[in-house]
Design a protein around this motif. Structure first.
Motif, mmCIF file in Angstrom:
data_model
loop_
_atom_site.group_PDB
_atom_site.id
_atom_site.type_symbol
_atom_site.label_atom_id
_atom_site.label_comp_id
_atom_site.label_asym_id
_atom_site.label_seq_id
_atom_site.Cartn_x
_atom_site.Cartn_y
_atom_site.Cartn_z
ATOM 1 N N PHE A 1 0.838 -1.199 0.000
ATOM 2 C CA PHE A 1 0.000 0.000 0.000
ATOM 3 C C PHE A 1 0.874 1.251 0.000
ATOM 4 O O PHE A 1 0.696 2.164 -0.801
ATOM 5 N N LEU A 2 1.865 1.279 0.883
ATOM 6 C CA LEU A 2 2.749 2.443 0.994
ATOM 7 C C LEU A 2 3.577 2.635 -0.271
ATOM 8 O O LEU A 2 3.823 3.768 -0.693
ATOM 9 N N ALA A 3 4.007 1.532 -0.873
ATOM 10 C CA ALA A 3 4.789 1.638 -2.114
ATOM 11 C C ALA A 3 3.954 2.297 -3.212
ATOM 12 O O ALA A 3 4.458 3.129 -3.968
ATOM 13 N N LEU A 4 2.664 1.953 -3.292
ATOM 14 C CA LEU A 4 1.794 2.589 -4.294
ATOM 15 C C LEU A 4 1.560 4.063 -3.963
ATOM 16 O O LEU A 4 1.555 4.911 -4.847
ATOM 17 N N VAL A 5 1.363 4.366 -2.676
ATOM 18 C CA VAL A 5 1.182 5.763 -2.276
ATOM 19 C C VAL A 5 2.434 6.566 -2.619
ATOM 20 O O VAL A 5 2.354 7.698 -3.092
ATOM 21 N N ALA A 6 3.601 5.961 -2.420
ATOM 22 C CA ALA A 6 4.873 6.653 -2.672
ATOM 23 C C ALA A 6 5.070 6.967 -4.155
ATOM 24 O O ALA A 6 5.798 7.911 -4.495
ATOM 25 N N THR A 7 4.430 6.211 -5.039
ATOM 26 C CA THR A 7 4.604 6.464 -6.478
ATOM 27 C C THR A 7 3.861 7.719 -6.936
ATOM 28 O O THR A 7 4.175 8.254 -7.988
ATOM 29 N N SER A 8 2.907 8.163 -6.153
ATOM 30 C CA SER A 8 2.138 9.345 -6.526
ATOM 31 C C SER A 8 2.835 10.600 -6.024
ATOM 32 O O SER A 8 3.064 10.762 -4.827
ATOM 33 N N GLU A 9 3.167 11.476 -6.939
ATOM 34 C CA GLU A 9 3.848 12.724 -6.587
ATOM 35 C C GLU A 9 2.979 13.609 -5.692
ATOM 36 O O GLU A 9 3.476 14.350 -4.856
ATOM 37 N N ASN A 10 1.663 13.510 -5.871
ATOM 38 C CA ASN A 10 0.737 14.345 -5.118
ATOM 39 C C ASN A 10 0.195 13.678 -3.867
ATOM 40 O O ASN A 10 -0.710 14.202 -3.230
ATOM 41 N N GLY A 11 0.698 12.512 -3.520
ATOM 42 C CA GLY A 11 0.207 11.819 -2.343
ATOM 43 C C GLY A 11 -1.088 11.079 -2.614
ATOM 44 O O GLY A 11 -1.481 10.877 -3.763
ATOM 45 N N PHE A 12 -1.751 10.680 -1.562
ATOM 46 C CA PHE A 12 -2.962 9.864 -1.639
ATOM 47 C C PHE A 12 -4.102 10.576 -0.932
ATOM 48 O O PHE A 12 -3.928 11.106 0.171
ATOM 49 N N GLN A 13 -5.253 10.583 -1.568
ATOM 50 C CA GLN A 13 -6.447 11.132 -0.938
ATOM 51 C C GLN A 13 -7.444 9.986 -0.788
ATOM 52 O O GLN A 13 -7.943 9.447 -1.774
ATOM 53 N N PRO A 14 -7.713 9.586 0.470
ATOM 54 C CA PRO A 14 -8.658 8.485 0.664
ATOM 55 C C PRO A 14 -10.024 8.844 0.087
ATOM 56 O O PRO A 14 -10.401 10.006 0.022
ATOM 57 N N GLY A 15 -10.725 7.836 -0.322
ATOM 58 C CA GLY A 15 -12.030 8.070 -0.944
ATOM 59 C C GLY A 15 -11.888 8.090 -2.446
ATOM 60 O O GLY A 15 -12.018 7.043 -3.092
ATOM 61 N N PRO A 16 -11.564 9.262 -3.024
ATOM 62 C CA PRO A 16 -11.480 9.346 -4.485
ATOM 63 C C PRO A 16 -10.443 8.406 -5.103
ATOM 64 O O PRO A 16 -10.632 7.918 -6.212
ATOM 65 N N GLU A 17 -9.352 8.134 -4.401
ATOM 66 C CA GLU A 17 -8.281 7.323 -4.985
ATOM 67 C C GLU A 17 -8.231 5.905 -4.427
ATOM 68 O O GLU A 17 -7.378 5.118 -4.805
#
Length: 131
Positions: free
Chosen positions: A60-76
């Motif tokens: 989960f963290l590895a996927l979050v780390a790939t996003s330059e803008n971080g993770f927003q729960p719900g929409p993503e």
């Protein structure tokens, strides 16, 4: 401390406890300078408390780390669920666990939007569970 202790006596007791914790108080264990501490390899601790969720959290963290803008729960959450091949509800569980354990940290944006990125503690967990 018992509830029946009056405020004046309670303050004295708390003050005595505080004083007994001060450096150099002979009633407590002596304070050891950091340079005099010895670390035994048998005493080495993992960088985190092990949990059965750790392998899933690392992914989960590895996927979050790939996003330059971080993770927003719900929409993503749906996107991450597909990437992890797990139900969306499990992504919510992983997010809650990661947030509670300090594996992710908030990034405050415009308005009330909060996005999350991997914290240094989360990065250590990713390193502990390479894919």
């Amino acid at each position: 401390m018992h509830a029946w202790v009056d405020a004046g006596l309670a303050g004295d007791i708390i003050n005595l406890e505080y004083q007994s914790l001060m450096v150099g108080d002979s009633r407590r264990s002596p304070v050891v300078a950091p340079e005099r501490l010895e670390v035994n390899d048998d005493m080495a601790q993992p960088s985190h408390s092990p949990s059965p969720l750790d392998p899933f959290l690392a992914r989960f963290l590895a996927l979050v780390a790939t996003s330059e803008n971080g993770f927003q729960p719900g929409p993503e959450s749906d996107r991450l669920a597909r990437g992890l091949e797990v139900p969306r509800a499990f992504v919510d569980t992983l997010f809650t666990s990661a947030r509670t354990r300090g594996l992710i940290k908030p990034m405050y944006g415009r308005g009330n939007k909060v996005r999350w990125k991997v914290s240094p503690t989360g990065e250590a967990l990713i390193r502990d569970y390479p894919e």
